[in-house]
Design a protein around this motif. Structure first.
Motif, PDB file in Angstrom:
ATOM      1  N   ILE A  29       0.858  -1.185   0.000  1.00  0.00           N
ATOM      2  CA  ILE A  29       0.000   0.000   0.000  1.00  0.00           C
ATOM      3  C   ILE A  29       0.895   1.236   0.000  1.00  0.00           C
ATOM      4  O   ILE A  29       1.792   1.365   0.841  1.00  0.00           O
ATOM      5  CB  ILE A  29      -0.930   0.024   1.229  1.00  0.00           C
ATOM      6  N   GLU A  30       0.654   2.135  -0.955  1.00  0.00           N
ATOM      7  CA  GLU A  30       1.462   3.340  -1.093  1.00  0.00           C
ATOM      8  C   GLU A  30       0.557   4.572  -1.135  1.00  0.00           C
ATOM      9  O   GLU A  30      -0.579   4.504  -1.621  1.00  0.00           O
ATOM     10  CB  GLU A  30       2.280   3.290  -2.388  1.00  0.00           C
ATOM     11  N   ASN A  31       1.068   5.694  -0.636  1.00  0.00           N
ATOM     12  CA  ASN A  31       0.319   6.943  -0.757  1.00  0.00           C
ATOM     13  C   ASN A  31       0.202   7.375  -2.209  1.00  0.00           C
ATOM     14  O   ASN A  31      -0.825   7.897  -2.633  1.00  0.00           O
ATOM     15  CB  ASN A  31       1.005   8.051   0.056  1.00  0.00           C
ATOM     16  N   ASP A  32       1.259   7.159  -2.987  1.00  0.00           N
ATOM     17  CA  ASP A  32       1.277   7.515  -4.405  1.00  0.00           C
ATOM     18  C   ASP A  32       1.642   6.256  -5.192  1.00  0.00           C
ATOM     19  O   ASP A  32       2.772   5.779  -5.136  1.00  0.00           O
ATOM     20  CB  ASP A  32       2.285   8.623  -4.672  1.00  0.00           C
ATOM     21  N   ILE A  33       0.683   5.730  -5.928  1.00  0.00           N
ATOM     22  CA  ILE A  33       0.903   4.462  -6.633  1.00  0.00           C
ATOM     23  C   ILE A  33       1.482   4.665  -8.024  1.00  0.00           C
ATOM     24  O   ILE A  33       1.919   3.699  -8.682  1.00  0.00           O
ATOM     25  CB  ILE A  33      -0.426   3.670  -6.715  1.00  0.00           C
ATOM     26  N   GLN A  34       1.529   5.897  -8.508  1.00  0.00           N
ATOM     27  CA  GLN A  34       1.914   6.110  -9.899  1.00  0.00           C
ATOM     28  C   GLN A  34       3.329   5.632 -10.236  1.00  0.00           C
ATOM     29  O   GLN A  34       3.548   5.117 -11.343  1.00  0.00           O
ATOM     30  CB  GLN A  34       1.734   7.573 -10.282  1.00  0.00           C
ATOM     31  N   PRO A  35       4.350   5.750  -9.357  1.00  0.00           N
ATOM     32  CA  PRO A  35       5.649   5.168  -9.712  1.00  0.00           C
ATOM     33  C   PRO A  35       5.579   3.661  -9.978  1.00  0.00           C
ATOM     34  O   PRO A  35       6.295   3.154 -10.852  1.00  0.00           O
ATOM     35  CB  PRO A  35       6.514   5.482  -8.483  1.00  0.00           C
ATOM     36  N   TYR A  36       4.709   2.954  -9.274  1.00  0.00           N
ATOM     37  CA  TYR A  36       4.533   1.522  -9.529  1.00  0.00           C
ATOM     38  C   TYR A  36       3.846   1.302 -10.877  1.00  0.00           C
ATOM     39  O   TYR A  36       4.161   0.356 -11.600  1.00  0.00           O
ATOM     40  CB  TYR A  36       3.714   0.870  -8.413  1.00  0.00           C
ATOM     41  N   ARG A  37       2.899   2.173 -11.197  1.00  0.00           N
ATOM     42  CA  ARG A  37       2.216   2.033 -12.492  1.00  0.00           C
ATOM     43  C   ARG A  37       3.205   2.255 -13.633  1.00  0.00           C
ATOM     44  O   ARG A  37       3.180   1.527 -14.630  1.00  0.00           O
ATOM     45  CB  ARG A  37       1.039   3.022 -12.555  1.00  0.00           C
ATOM     46  N   TRP A  38       4.082   3.243 -13.495  1.00  0.00           N
ATOM     47  CA  TRP A  38       5.101   3.462 -14.524  1.00  0.00           C
ATOM     48  C   TRP A  38       6.131   2.336 -14.520  1.00  0.00           C
ATOM     49  O   TRP A  38       6.652   1.965 -15.570  1.00  0.00           O
ATOM     50  CB  TRP A  38       5.770   4.818 -14.317  1.00  0.00           C
ATOM     51  N   GLN A  39       6.426   1.777 -13.344  1.00  0.00           N
ATOM     52  CA  GLN A  39       7.346   0.644 -13.275  1.00  0.00           C
ATOM     53  C   GLN A  39       6.836  -0.512 -14.129  1.00  0.00           C
ATOM     54  O   GLN A  39       7.574  -1.099 -14.915  1.00  0.00           O
ATOM     55  CB  GLN A  39       7.488   0.177 -11.824  1.00  0.00           C
ATOM     56  N   LYS A  40       5.554  -0.835 -13.979  1.00  0.00           N
ATOM     57  CA  LYS A  40       4.994  -1.919 -14.790  1.00  0.00           C
ATOM     58  C   LYS A  40       4.977  -1.544 -16.264  1.00  0.00           C
ATOM     59  O   LYS A  40       5.127  -2.401 -17.140  1.00  0.00           O
ATOM     60  CB  LYS A  40       3.581  -2.270 -14.319  1.00  0.00           C
ATOM     61  N   HIS A  41       4.826  -0.248 -16.539  1.00  0.00           N
ATOM     62  CA  HIS A  41       4.726   0.199 -17.923  1.00  0.00           C
ATOM     63  C   HIS A  41       6.048   0.049 -18.679  1.00  0.00           C
ATOM     64  O   HIS A  41       6.050   0.041 -19.905  1.00  0.00           O
ATOM     65  CB  HIS A  41       4.251   1.656 -17.974  1.00  0.00           C
ATOM     66  N   ILE A  42       7.143  -0.075 -17.964  1.00  0.00           N
ATOM     67  CA  ILE A  42       8.429  -0.320 -18.626  1.00  0.00           C
ATOM     68  C   ILE A  42       8.321  -1.537 -19.537  1.00  0.00           C
ATOM     69  O   ILE A  42       8.775  -1.521 -20.687  1.00  0.00           O
ATOM     70  CB  ILE A  42       9.552  -0.528 -17.598  1.00  0.00           C
ATOM     71  N   LEU A  43       7.725  -2.612 -19.032  1.00  0.00           N
ATOM     72  CA  LEU A  43       7.547  -3.821 -19.842  1.00  0.00           C
ATOM     73  C   LEU A  43       6.308  -3.720 -20.727  1.00  0.00           C
ATOM     74  O   LEU A  43       6.354  -4.048 -21.912  1.00  0.00           O
ATOM     75  CB  LEU A  43       7.449  -5.053 -18.941  1.00  0.00           C
TER      76      LEU A  43
END
Length: 329
Positions: free
Chosen positions: A190-204
């Protein structure tokens, strides 16, 4: 007797089926499922699941429906609505499709790929608790109702929007749901800001998906990185995603799976022991709409807004659009 929170999973494909199964094993919630193309199979026989992480199972949902409207007619609105539909804003509005199930106390949870998926839900449900969740998992529906899952499952989630005065209550409600996943072996962050994780997945997602379609045939991700020229292309696209994502979010990526730059990303792909075929390639082969907007168009729009040059993304979007428009010719 205390009533358990009711969950409606909308979308019975690989992601929806797998996570509905894990959540249904918790004693703390009741899970129903909306299926479309595989409705008859799931209603009659359930899912046959072969999971490296969890073993083999047959999963019969508590209730299986053909539409959200049918689910609401039978059960009313829900405590949680998990959106596991493909994100195809050029074809339909996912927020509109799930809207009958969203009541005053509903939490909407997005299990969708891509960038910019949240905005239609914010626009339609400005005071509804909206959770953006990023799934790091390898799962495929090999045939109707048959799921094959790898050895790992992680959900990274965060409260994206909602009513400020109910934020603490909404955070507690979010934790309740993902604690139920955690209790059944699905790792949860659980993160306050999830967008870095969304971009992390977007790498692939943002690289292998469109390139696999353009390569054509039965090209796996591993085959693409074995080819010197294709690997270089993937790394150039990934470099654009890294640069853009860090500018948009203002934060570094979290480094899931040890992916911290383009080279570690292609090294990771090469290390996967079983062939991986992208969802966009499967959709293309079946002449179905591809998630081209959330994979390419939305990031390109963000690049324009932030003054970032993304020539590889632009080229991919042009080619993917032509391929999809060629379906009807």
């Amino acid at each position: 007797m205390e009533l358990k929170p009711r969950v409606l999973v909308v979308g019975g494909g690989a992601i929806g089926g797998l996570f509905a199964w894990r959540l249904s094993l918790s004693r703390n919630v009741v899970v129903s499922l909306v299926c479309r193309s595989n409705y008859n199979q799931i209603k009659t026989n359930g899912y046959l699941i072969n999971s490296t992480q969890f073993g083999k199972a047959i999963y019969h949902p508590y209730n299986t429906y053909q539409s959200v409207e049918e689910a609401v007619a039978n059960e009313g609105t829900y405590d949680y609505v998990i959106v596991a539909l493909k994100a195809l804003p050029n074809i339909y509005d996912s927020s509109l499709r799930v809207s009958p199930a969203v009541g005053d106390n509903t939490m909407v949870v997005l299990f969708q790929n891509g960038i910019g998926i949240e905005q239609p839900f914010v626009d339609r449900f400005p005071r509804t608790a909206l959770v953006s969740s990023v799934s790091f998992v390898s799962v495929k529906q090999e045939e109707c109702g048959v799921l094959r899952h790898g050895g790992f499952s992680l959900l990274a989630s965060g409260l994206h929007s909602g009513c400020p005065e109910s934020r603490n209550r909404d955070i507690a409600k979010m934790h309740y749901l993902f604690d139920a996943f955690e209790s059944q072996g699905v790792s949860s962050i659980i993160e306050n800001d999830i967008q870095p994780y969304r971009w992390q997945k977007h790498i692939l997602n943002g690289s292998t998906n469109p390139v696999s379609v353009i390569c054509g045939g039965s090209t796996s991700c591993q085959e693409m990185v074995k080819n010197e020229h294709c690997r270089k292309l993937l790394e150039n696209i990934m470099a654009e995603i890294f640069t853009l994502g860090k500018i948009v979010t203002g934060k570094p990526f979290p480094g899931v799976d040890g992916i911290t730059d383009p080279k570690t990303a292609t090294d990771y792909i090469a290390s996967i022991p079983v062939p991986v075929f992208t969802s966009m390639l499967v959709d293309s082969q079946c002449k179905r709409p591809m998630e081209r907007d959330v994979i390419l168009k939305n990031p390109i729009a963000l690049a324009e807004a932030h003054g970032v040059d993304v020539p590889h993304m632009r080229a991919l979007y042009a080619m993917i659009t032509m391929i999809e428009e060629g379906y009807s010719k």
